[in-house]
Scaffold this active site. Structure first.
Site, PDB file in Angstrom:
ATOM      1  N   THR A  18       0.836  -1.203   0.000  1.00 51.97           N
ATOM      2  CA  THR A  18       0.000   0.000   0.000  1.00 51.97           C
ATOM      3  C   THR A  18       0.875   1.258   0.000  1.00 51.97           C
ATOM      4  O   THR A  18       0.545   2.266  -0.602  1.00 51.97           O
ATOM      5  CB  THR A  18      -0.911   0.015   1.253  1.00 51.97           C
ATOM      6  OG1 THR A  18      -1.573  -1.247   1.362  1.00 51.97           O
ATOM      7  CG2 THR A  18      -1.957   1.105   1.173  1.00 51.97           C
ATOM      8  N   SER A 113       6.417   3.176   8.698  1.00 59.09           N
ATOM      9  CA  SER A 113       5.260   3.862   9.279  1.00 59.09           C
ATOM     10  C   SER A 113       4.900   3.394  10.681  1.00 59.09           C
ATOM     11  O   SER A 113       5.688   3.519  11.605  1.00 59.09           O
ATOM     12  CB  SER A 113       4.084   3.700   8.315  1.00 59.09           C
ATOM     13  OG  SER A 113       3.004   4.458   8.754  1.00 59.09           O
ATOM     14  N   HIS A 114       3.722   2.802  10.823  1.00 56.46           N
ATOM     15  CA  HIS A 114       3.217   2.426  12.145  1.00 56.46           C
ATOM     16  C   HIS A 114       3.716   1.047  12.577  1.00 56.46           C
ATOM     17  O   HIS A 114       3.366   0.597  13.658  1.00 56.46           O
ATOM     18  CB  HIS A 114       1.691   2.431  12.099  1.00 56.46           C
ATOM     19  CG  HIS A 114       1.160   1.566  10.998  1.00 56.46           C
ATOM     20  ND1 HIS A 114       1.273   1.919   9.677  1.00 56.46           N
ATOM     21  CD2 HIS A 114       0.573   0.354  11.021  1.00 56.46           C
ATOM     22  CE1 HIS A 114       0.762   0.962   8.933  1.00 56.46           C
ATOM     23  NE2 HIS A 114       0.327  -0.004   9.716  1.00 56.46           N
ATOM     24  N   LYS A 126      10.236   4.012   0.428  1.00 54.08           N
ATOM     25  CA  LYS A 126       9.317   4.335  -0.664  1.00 54.08           C
ATOM     26  C   LYS A 126       9.832   5.537  -1.434  1.00 54.08           C
ATOM     27  O   LYS A 126      10.609   6.355  -0.909  1.00 54.08           O
ATOM     28  CB  LYS A 126       7.910   4.567  -0.151  1.00 54.08           C
ATOM     29  CG  LYS A 126       7.695   5.822   0.641  1.00 54.08           C
ATOM     30  CD  LYS A 126       6.197   6.027   0.839  1.00 54.08           C
ATOM     31  CE  LYS A 126       5.931   7.287   1.609  1.00 54.08           C
ATOM     32  NZ  LYS A 126       4.546   7.693   1.544  1.00 54.08           N
ATOM     33  N   ASP A 278       2.021   8.655  14.272  1.00 56.97           N
ATOM     34  CA  ASP A 278       2.662   7.348  14.098  1.00 56.97           C
ATOM     35  C   ASP A 278       4.168   7.480  13.865  1.00 56.97           C
ATOM     36  O   ASP A 278       4.735   8.572  14.005  1.00 56.97           O
ATOM     37  CB  ASP A 278       2.004   6.602  12.936  1.00 56.97           C
ATOM     38  CG  ASP A 278       2.268   7.282  11.605  1.00 56.97           C
ATOM     39  OD1 ASP A 278       2.507   8.503  11.602  1.00 56.97           O
ATOM     40  OD2 ASP A 278       2.250   6.592  10.575  1.00 56.97           O
ATOM     41  N   ASP A 280       6.196   7.690  11.288  1.00 59.34           N
ATOM     42  CA  ASP A 280       6.733   8.688  10.362  1.00 59.34           C
ATOM     43  C   ASP A 280       5.926   9.980  10.337  1.00 59.34           C
ATOM     44  O   ASP A 280       6.149  10.835   9.477  1.00 59.34           O
ATOM     45  CB  ASP A 280       6.854   8.110   8.946  1.00 59.34           C
ATOM     46  CG  ASP A 280       5.516   7.621   8.405  1.00 59.34           C
ATOM     47  OD1 ASP A 280       4.646   7.241   9.207  1.00 59.34           O
ATOM     48  OD2 ASP A 280       5.338   7.634   7.169  1.00 59.34           O
ATOM     49  N   ASP A 282       2.740  10.767   9.697  1.00 59.44           N
ATOM     50  CA  ASP A 282       1.684  11.155   8.759  1.00 59.44           C
ATOM     51  C   ASP A 282       0.286  10.809   9.264  1.00 59.44           C
ATOM     52  O   ASP A 282      -0.703  11.243   8.687  1.00 59.44           O
ATOM     53  CB  ASP A 282       1.928  10.596   7.343  1.00 59.44           C
ATOM     54  CG  ASP A 282       2.089   9.089   7.315  1.00 59.44           C
ATOM     55  OD1 ASP A 282       1.987   8.454   8.385  1.00 59.44           O
ATOM     56  OD2 ASP A 282       2.332   8.542   6.220  1.00 59.44           O
ATOM     57  N   ARG A 283       0.196   9.997  10.333  1.00 64.85           N
ATOM     58  CA  ARG A 283      -1.128   9.649  10.853  1.00 64.85           C
ATOM     59  C   ARG A 283      -1.469  10.506  12.069  1.00 64.85           C
ATOM     60  O   ARG A 283      -0.562  11.061  12.706  1.00 64.85           O
ATOM     61  CB  ARG A 283      -1.163   8.193  11.303  1.00 64.85           C
ATOM     62  CG  ARG A 283      -0.974   7.222  10.171  1.00 64.85           C
ATOM     63  CD  ARG A 283      -1.162   5.808  10.664  1.00 64.85           C
ATOM     64  NE  ARG A 283      -1.089   4.895   9.536  1.00 64.85           N
ATOM     65  CZ  ARG A 283      -1.628   3.692   9.506  1.00 64.85           C
ATOM     66  NH1 ARG A 283      -2.266   3.233  10.557  1.00 64.85           N
ATOM     67  NH2 ARG A 283      -1.518   2.929   8.448  1.00 64.85           N
ATOM     68  N   THR A 345      -8.002   2.418  -0.971  1.00 58.77           N
ATOM     69  CA  THR A 345      -7.088   2.667   0.152  1.00 58.77           C
ATOM     70  C   THR A 345      -5.684   2.938  -0.384  1.00 58.77           C
ATOM     71  O   THR A 345      -5.208   2.230  -1.265  1.00 58.77           O
ATOM     72  CB  THR A 345      -7.062   1.422   1.061  1.00 58.77           C
ATOM     73  OG1 THR A 345      -8.351   1.288   1.643  1.00 58.77           O
ATOM     74  CG2 THR A 345      -6.010   1.551   2.149  1.00 58.77           C
ATOM     75  N   GLU A 364      -8.582   9.261   5.288  1.00 60.64           N
ATOM     76  CA  GLU A 364      -8.836   7.828   5.335  1.00 60.64           C
ATOM     77  C   GLU A 364      -9.170   7.413   6.757  1.00 60.64           C
ATOM     78  O   GLU A 364      -8.710   8.030   7.722  1.00 60.64           O
ATOM     79  CB  GLU A 364      -7.595   7.068   4.901  1.00 60.64           C
ATOM     80  CG  GLU A 364      -7.190   7.300   3.472  1.00 60.64           C
ATOM     81  CD  GLU A 364      -6.020   6.415   3.108  1.00 60.64           C
ATOM     82  OE1 GLU A 364      -6.259   5.341   2.553  1.00 60.64           O
ATOM     83  OE2 GLU A 364      -4.875   6.772   3.401  1.00 60.64           O
ATOM     84  N   LYS A 377      -0.423  12.389   3.704  1.00 61.61           N
ATOM     85  CA  LYS A 377      -1.253  12.729   4.853  1.00 61.61           C
ATOM     86  C   LYS A 377      -0.340  13.343   5.900  1.00 61.61           C
ATOM     87  O   LYS A 377       0.871  13.180   5.837  1.00 61.61           O
ATOM     88  CB  LYS A 377      -1.995  11.511   5.362  1.00 61.61           C
ATOM     89  CG  LYS A 377      -1.146  10.302   5.716  1.00 61.61           C
ATOM     90  CD  LYS A 377      -2.078   9.155   6.023  1.00 61.61           C
ATOM     91  CE  LYS A 377      -1.327   7.934   6.489  1.00 61.61           C
ATOM     92  NZ  LYS A 377      -0.897   7.071   5.392  1.00 61.61           N
TER      93      LYS A 377
HETATM   94  C1  G16 Z   1      -0.577   3.449   4.519  1.00 66.99           C
HETATM   95  C2  G16 Z   1      -1.174   4.197   3.366  1.00 66.99           C
HETATM   96  C3  G16 Z   1      -2.595   4.586   3.668  1.00 66.99           C
HETATM   97  C4  G16 Z   1      -3.402   3.367   4.060  1.00 66.99           C
HETATM   98  C5  G16 Z   1      -2.735   2.677   5.228  1.00 66.99           C
HETATM   99  C6  G16 Z   1      -3.397   1.376   5.601  1.00 66.99           C
HETATM  100  O1  G16 Z   1      -0.431   4.310   5.612  1.00 66.99           O
HETATM  101  O2  G16 Z   1      -0.432   5.350   3.062  1.00 66.99           O
HETATM  102  O3  G16 Z   1      -3.123   5.194   2.543  1.00 66.99           O
HETATM  103  O4  G16 Z   1      -4.711   3.703   4.403  1.00 66.99           O
HETATM  104  O5  G16 Z   1      -1.414   2.373   4.899  1.00 66.99           O
HETATM  105  O6  G16 Z   1      -3.255   0.489   4.556  1.00 66.99           O
HETATM  106  P1  G16 Z   1      -3.618  -1.031   4.727  1.00 66.99           P
HETATM  107  O7  G16 Z   1      -5.056  -1.050   5.153  1.00 66.99           O
HETATM  108  O8  G16 Z   1      -3.371  -1.610   3.364  1.00 66.99           O
HETATM  109  O9  G16 Z   1      -2.727  -1.602   5.803  1.00 66.99           O
HETATM  110  P2  G16 Z   1       0.947   4.404   6.399  1.00 66.99           P
HETATM  111  O10 G16 Z   1       0.684   5.385   7.487  1.00 66.99           O
HETATM  112  O11 G16 Z   1       1.207   2.997   6.875  1.00 66.99           O
HETATM  113  O12 G16 Z   1       1.930   4.850   5.375  1.00 66.99           O
END
Ligand code: G16
Length: 544
Positions: A18, A113-114, A126, A278, A280, A282-283, A345, A364, A377
């Site tokens: 994703t 990320s998280h 990325k 989170d 990085d 962005d959340r 997503t 989202e 984000k």
């Molecule tokens: C990433 C994407 C988001 C997505 C999220 C969850 O976030 O940038 O657009 O909504 O993953 O994705 P999934 O449901 O496929 O786990 P982040 O914050 O992990 O970069």
């Protein structure tokens, strides 16, 4: 400086998910693993000779090692300049700001990320394009294809660069500039939000905030912006020091993993406003005193109140949400008479709409909210947006949400995650459910009747690209929805996400707990998908 062409062979499974390539640290530490992927990025984007790349990450374990390698590869492959955040730190939104401000060719962001960090945690990489946003699916598919046939990569041999001090260095013909990680981001935030109003709110002494940086990248950003520039109450940033392993925690701002903040906010003497970000940055998660704001509601409330906020008072061009996100923002868009787009997503799907000036705000359910100020984000941005609204309306978070529900109705919403389940079982659950679709329309379950059942596809209105298989949707005649998706960001087994949504126009029922209100839908989900059987779990690992 000597350019080396190193022979290599492909690794299986270097497929971006994703949001970029996320794997365990040990996977990334295999010789040539990172190099293969970086060369595949460079071979995909191609026309960068002599231009500028932005580079930084969330500070997790392996961040600095990866930066040194990428710098040497950028030098060998002909970039002109690389802008690197001091100590190798750049939050994802800050990287997007810098790419856009300095008109860089693109950027590489190092983050999972998280996902947890540390030696036994995850790492990720990325590529973001010149618009500051995640590479399109077309580019990530090309990167993956390159990883499958790679035979060599280019790198120079040179001593490591000192990442800790601001300054300019040469690596062969490549200029490496170490820049302040926060300045450009903080400047943009000051442009968008009324810092004087927010400062006055804190100064009144009647408003307290608690911000949980979860030992991740936003600690340094929050200290500069919230503590120094906005003079929020003292010691309001908790878990503020970024650590390579996030202090052993899971830097995911939700009710389960941000437990330190949740404990503080669901307490008698809770502050007025709570937020977390989170790994990085962005959340975001938004909390009031003893009150949780769902990310879907948060997006709708930002849209409905944008006219009160300095950078958005000219009005919104349109809004967008990912398919599993609740339809709360759709109601606001209808009220405002603006377009509302439904995308798959993944933040990358908002990029074209933002670039084409079709939307101003987007978000989202996965705790992501953002706007056209960048192409990612943005966690702290969302916190500042809320603070600006609170400074103008001078009401509590809960009152603002309840007034919103009273005006627009409440989209009752929850997501249930079953993490780290067997991948085969997860795929089988999806397959078995999909097989039932032709027979589902018209099927009744007490008060609910299925209106449609499909596999979400998205035709991008700007470049006409088609993205299929983006989640199974079951819609009911009363507007309720059940959605099943497998996460694209995990690194171990599979994560099943079930999204539940119903609409409640009746104010007298707005106080109901979402889990109670959604129980009938959850029972239908179990009947249709046999969740307990396929996951081997009695209940989800995370409920948000
Ligand atoms: C990433 C994407 C988001 C997505 C999220 C969850 O976030 O940038 O657009 O909504 O993953 O994705 P999934 O449901 O496929 O786990 P982040 O914050 O992990 O970069």
């Amino acid at each position: 400086m000597q350019i080396q062409t190193v022979k290599t062979t492909p690794f299986i499974g270097q497929k971006p998910g994703t949001s970029g390539l996320r794997k365990s640290v040990q996977t990334f530490q295999q010789p040539h693993y990172l190099e293969n992927f970086v060369q595949s990025i460079f071979d995909t984007v191609q026309t960068y000779q002599g231009s500028t790349l932005v580079l930084g990450g969330d500070g997790r374990y392996y961040n600095s090692n990866a930066i040194q390698t990428i710098l040497k590869m950028a030098a060998a492959n002909g970039f002109g300049k690389v802008l690197v955040g001091r100590n190798g730190i750049l939050s994802t939104p800050a990287a997007s700001v810098i790419i856009r401000k300095y008109k860089a060719f693109g950027g590489i962001i190092l983050s999972a990320s998280h996902n947890p960090g540390g030696k036994d945690g995850d790492f990720g990489i990325k590529y973001n394009s010149g618009n500051g946003g995640p590479a399109s699916e077309k580019l990530t598919e090309q990167m993956y294809s390159n990883t499958k046939s790679i035979e060599w990569y280019k790198i120079i041999s040179a001593p490591d660069i000192d990442l800790n001090n601001i300054g300019t260095f040469q690596l062969g013909d490549l200029t490496v500039e170490i820049i302040d990680s926060i300045n450009d981001y903080a400047e943009l935030m000051q442009h968008l939000f009324d810092f004087e109003k927010i400062k006055a709110l804190f100064k009144s002494g009647e408003f307290r905030i608690c911000y949980d940086a979860m030992h991740a990248v936003t600690g340094v950003y929050a200290q500069r912006i919230l503590e120094e520039l906005l003079q929020a109450n003292h010691n309001m940033v908790i878990n503020s020091i970024p650590l390579e392993d996030f202090g052993g925690g899971h830097p995911d701002p939700n009710l389960t993993y941000a437990h330190d903040l949740v404990e503080i906010m669901f307490h008698l003497n809770a502050p007025d406003f709570g937020a977390a970000s989170d790994g990085d940055g962005d959340r975001n998660m938004i909390l009031g005193k003893n009150f949780f704001v769902t990310p879907s509601d948060s997006l709708a409330i930002l849209a409905a109140n944008a006219h009160l906020v300095k950078g958005y008072k000219m009005g919104l061009k349109g809004v967008a949400r990912s398919m599993p996100t609740s339809g709360a923002v759709d109601r606001v868009a209808e009220f405002l008479g603006i377009d509302c787009f439904e995308t798959p997503t993944g933040w990358k799907f908002f990029g074209n709409l933002l670039d084409a000036n079709k939307i101003t705000l987007c978000g989202e359910e996965s705790f992501g909210t953002g706007s056209d100020h960048i192409r990612e984000k943005d966690g702290l941005w969302a916190v500042l947006f809320w603070l600006n609204i609170l400074a103008v309306r001078k009401q509590s978070v809960e009152t603002i949400v309840r007034e919103h529900w009273a005006k627009f109705g409440r989209n009752v919403y929850s997501r249930h995650d079953y993490e780290n389940i067997n991948s085969e079982n997860a795929n089988q659950l999806v397959e078995e459910l999909r097989k039932q679709f032709p027979q589902l329309v018209g099927k009744k379950f007490e008060n609910y009747e299925i209106a449609f059942a499909d596999d979400f596809s998205y035709l991008d209105p700007i470049d006409q690209s088609l993205s299929k298989n983006q989640g199974l949707r079951i819609g009911f005649t009363d507007g309720s929805r059940l959605i099943f998706r497998l996460s694209g960001t995990g690194t171990a087994g599979a994560t099943l996400r079930i999204y539940l949504e119903s609409f409640e126009p009746d104010v007298s029922k707005h106080h109901l707990d979402a889990q109670v209100a959604l129980k009938p839908l959850l029972e239908i989900a179990e009947q249709l998908a046999h969740i307990k059987y396929f996951t081997g779990m009695e209940k989800p690992t995370v409920i948000t």
